[in-house]
Design a protein around this motif. Sequence first.
Motif, PDB file in Angstrom:
ATOM      1  N   GLY A   6      -9.167  14.908  -9.842  1.00 22.85           N
ATOM      2  CA  GLY A   6      -8.320  15.677  -8.931  1.00 22.85           C
ATOM      3  C   GLY A   6      -7.056  14.967  -8.501  1.00 22.85           C
ATOM      4  N   ALA A   7      -6.857  13.753  -8.976  1.00 24.02           N
ATOM      5  CA  ALA A   7      -5.693  12.952  -8.579  1.00 24.02           C
ATOM      6  C   ALA A   7      -5.542  12.945  -7.050  1.00 24.02           C
ATOM      7  N   GLU A   8      -6.663  12.749  -6.378  1.00 22.46           N
ATOM      8  CA  GLU A   8      -6.693  12.786  -4.914  1.00 22.46           C
ATOM      9  C   GLU A   8      -6.057  11.537  -4.307  1.00 22.46           C
ATOM     10  N   GLU A   9      -5.385  11.743  -3.207  1.00 23.42           N
ATOM     11  CA  GLU A   9      -4.924  10.609  -2.409  1.00 23.42           C
ATOM     12  C   GLU A   9      -6.122  10.171  -1.573  1.00 23.42           C
ATOM     13  N   VAL A  10      -6.642   8.994  -1.863  1.00 22.66           N
ATOM     14  CA  VAL A  10      -7.848   8.497  -1.209  1.00 22.66           C
ATOM     15  C   VAL A  10      -7.520   8.012   0.196  1.00 22.66           C
ATOM     16  N   LEU A  11      -6.462   7.244   0.300  1.00 25.48           N
ATOM     17  CA  LEU A  11      -5.912   6.763   1.564  1.00 25.48           C
ATOM     18  C   LEU A  11      -4.405   6.956   1.463  1.00 25.48           C
ATOM     19  N   PRO A  12      -3.683   6.898   2.563  1.00 25.20           N
ATOM     20  CA  PRO A  12      -2.232   7.096   2.463  1.00 25.20           C
ATOM     21  C   PRO A  12      -1.591   6.152   1.436  1.00 25.20           C
ATOM     22  N   GLY A  13      -0.985   6.751   0.425  1.00 22.26           N
ATOM     23  CA  GLY A  13      -0.317   5.975  -0.620  1.00 22.26           C
ATOM     24  C   GLY A  13      -1.245   5.352  -1.640  1.00 22.26           C
ATOM     25  N   CYS A  14      -2.527   5.719  -1.608  1.00 21.63           N
ATOM     26  CA  CYS A  14      -3.524   5.145  -2.522  1.00 21.63           C
ATOM     27  C   CYS A  14      -4.205   6.259  -3.309  1.00 21.63           C
ATOM     28  N   TYR A  15      -4.006   6.239  -4.614  1.00 17.76           N
ATOM     29  CA  TYR A  15      -4.627   7.219  -5.492  1.00 17.76           C
ATOM     30  C   TYR A  15      -5.641   6.506  -6.365  1.00 17.76           C
ATOM     31  N   GLN A  16      -6.735   7.209  -6.651  1.00 19.09           N
ATOM     32  CA  GLN A  16      -7.755   6.608  -7.498  1.00 19.09           C
ATOM     33  C   GLN A  16      -7.251   6.551  -8.928  1.00 19.09           C
ATOM     34  N   ARG A  69     -12.621   7.576  19.690  1.00 19.08           N
ATOM     35  CA  ARG A  69     -11.589   7.612  18.666  1.00 19.08           C
ATOM     36  C   ARG A  69     -12.177   7.065  17.369  1.00 19.08           C
ATOM     37  N   LEU A  70     -12.012   7.815  16.281  1.00 24.95           N
ATOM     38  CA  LEU A  70     -12.524   7.401  14.978  1.00 24.95           C
ATOM     39  C   LEU A  70     -11.509   6.507  14.280  1.00 24.95           C
ATOM     40  N   THR A  71     -11.980   5.378  13.777  1.00 22.43           N
ATOM     41  CA  THR A  71     -11.157   4.514  12.940  1.00 22.43           C
ATOM     42  C   THR A  71     -11.955   4.148  11.701  1.00 22.43           C
ATOM     43  N   ASP A  72     -11.368   4.386  10.548  1.00 22.97           N
ATOM     44  CA  ASP A  72     -11.944   3.951   9.277  1.00 22.97           C
ATOM     45  C   ASP A  72     -11.257   2.634   8.932  1.00 22.97           C
ATOM     46  N   LEU A  73     -12.021   1.558   8.840  1.00 21.37           N
ATOM     47  CA  LEU A  73     -11.437   0.250   8.577  1.00 21.37           C
ATOM     48  C   LEU A  73     -10.675   0.193   7.263  1.00 21.37           C
ATOM     49  N   ASP A  74     -11.019   1.051   6.308  1.00 28.73           N
ATOM     50  CA  ASP A  74     -10.251   1.094   5.065  1.00 28.73           C
ATOM     51  C   ASP A  74      -8.780   1.408   5.341  1.00 28.73           C
ATOM     52  N   LEU A  75      -8.523   2.258   6.324  1.00 32.57           N
ATOM     53  CA  LEU A  75      -7.141   2.614   6.660  1.00 32.57           C
ATOM     54  C   LEU A  75      -6.358   1.430   7.222  1.00 32.57           C
ATOM     55  N   LEU A  76      -7.067   0.504   7.853  1.00 32.29           N
ATOM     56  CA  LEU A  76      -6.406  -0.682   8.396  1.00 32.29           C
ATOM     57  C   LEU A  76      -6.295  -1.799   7.357  1.00 32.29           C
ATOM     58  N   PHE A  77      -7.211  -1.821   6.395  1.00 35.42           N
ATOM     59  CA  PHE A  77      -7.273  -2.904   5.409  1.00 35.42           C
ATOM     60  C   PHE A  77      -6.321  -2.694   4.236  1.00 35.42           C
ATOM     61  N   TRP A  78      -6.239  -1.447   3.745  1.00 27.94           N
ATOM     62  CA  TRP A  78      -5.457  -1.159   2.540  1.00 27.94           C
ATOM     63  C   TRP A  78      -4.082  -0.617   2.886  1.00 27.94           C
ATOM     64  N   GLY A  79      -3.084  -1.113   2.158  1.00 26.18           N
ATOM     65  CA  GLY A  79      -1.729  -0.587   2.243  1.00 26.18           C
ATOM     66  C   GLY A  79      -1.463   0.319   1.057  1.00 26.18           C
ATOM     67  N   PRO A  80      -0.263   0.873   0.971  1.00 26.34           N
ATOM     68  CA  PRO A  80       0.092   1.753  -0.148  1.00 26.34           C
ATOM     69  C   PRO A  80      -0.138   1.070  -1.496  1.00 26.34           C
ATOM     70  N   GLY A  81      -0.584   1.865  -2.460  1.00 23.95           N
ATOM     71  CA  GLY A  81      -0.831   1.336  -3.803  1.00 23.95           C
ATOM     72  C   GLY A  81      -1.992   0.363  -3.865  1.00 23.95           C
ATOM     73  N   TRP A  82      -2.922   0.476  -2.942  1.00 22.91           N
ATOM     74  CA  TRP A  82      -4.093  -0.392  -2.864  1.00 22.91           C
ATOM     75  C   TRP A  82      -3.722  -1.845  -2.610  1.00 22.91           C
ATOM     76  N   SER A  83      -2.598  -2.082  -1.974  1.00 24.93           N
ATOM     77  CA  SER A  83      -2.245  -3.462  -1.625  1.00 24.93           C
ATOM     78  C   SER A  83      -3.041  -3.856  -0.383  1.00 24.93           C
ATOM     79  N   ARG A  84      -3.532  -5.067  -0.406  1.00 21.94           N
ATOM     80  CA  ARG A  84      -4.284  -5.544   0.752  1.00 21.94           C
ATOM     81  C   ARG A  84      -3.306  -6.013   1.805  1.00 21.94           C
TER      82      ARG A  84
END
Length: 182
Positions: free
Chosen positions: A109-119, A30-45
Amino acid sequence: MMMRRTVVVGAAGTGKTTLARELTGRTGGRLTDLDLLFWGPGWSRRPAEDFRADVRRLAADEYWVVAGSYLPQVADVLWPRAELVVWLDLPRRVSFSRVVRRTVRQLVGAEEVLPGCYQSLRAVWRDGLLGSAWRDPARFRDAVPEAMDHPSCRQLQLVRLRSAGQVRRWLRTQVADGRTTT
């Protein structure tokens, strides 16, 4: 040796997630990217306790591939359960240029980098993305060997790959049907 639990580490832009996806496809973990566990929406930690609890649950599983470093936060939880650490130690010019290109692409591209996180330029500046992308390759040269020296990590095998060509060759020659001869 069957790869059941693998951690892929390295500075931003080294290709951790890309390599972890490839390994997951070959091993069935199973793949897990730790960024997905660390960051919340809007780049909140997320709270440190929640992040560590999620990593503990992940580490308890039998088969996984993890992309992401977060050495000070979770190496003590994750690495003692891992069997293999793949360290992407690419030259700074390679990783930094990848981060710059990726960041520009995400901004334009206004990409969603992580769920709820845009660059955004604000996020790049606030989180010091470019500064850390510049400094982290040197930091890892101390941090990875130090983590490997911990008594709870004696079971770990380390594969250190220093170029994109080494990564490709390692995948081609060392990894086949979920097995490695590290």
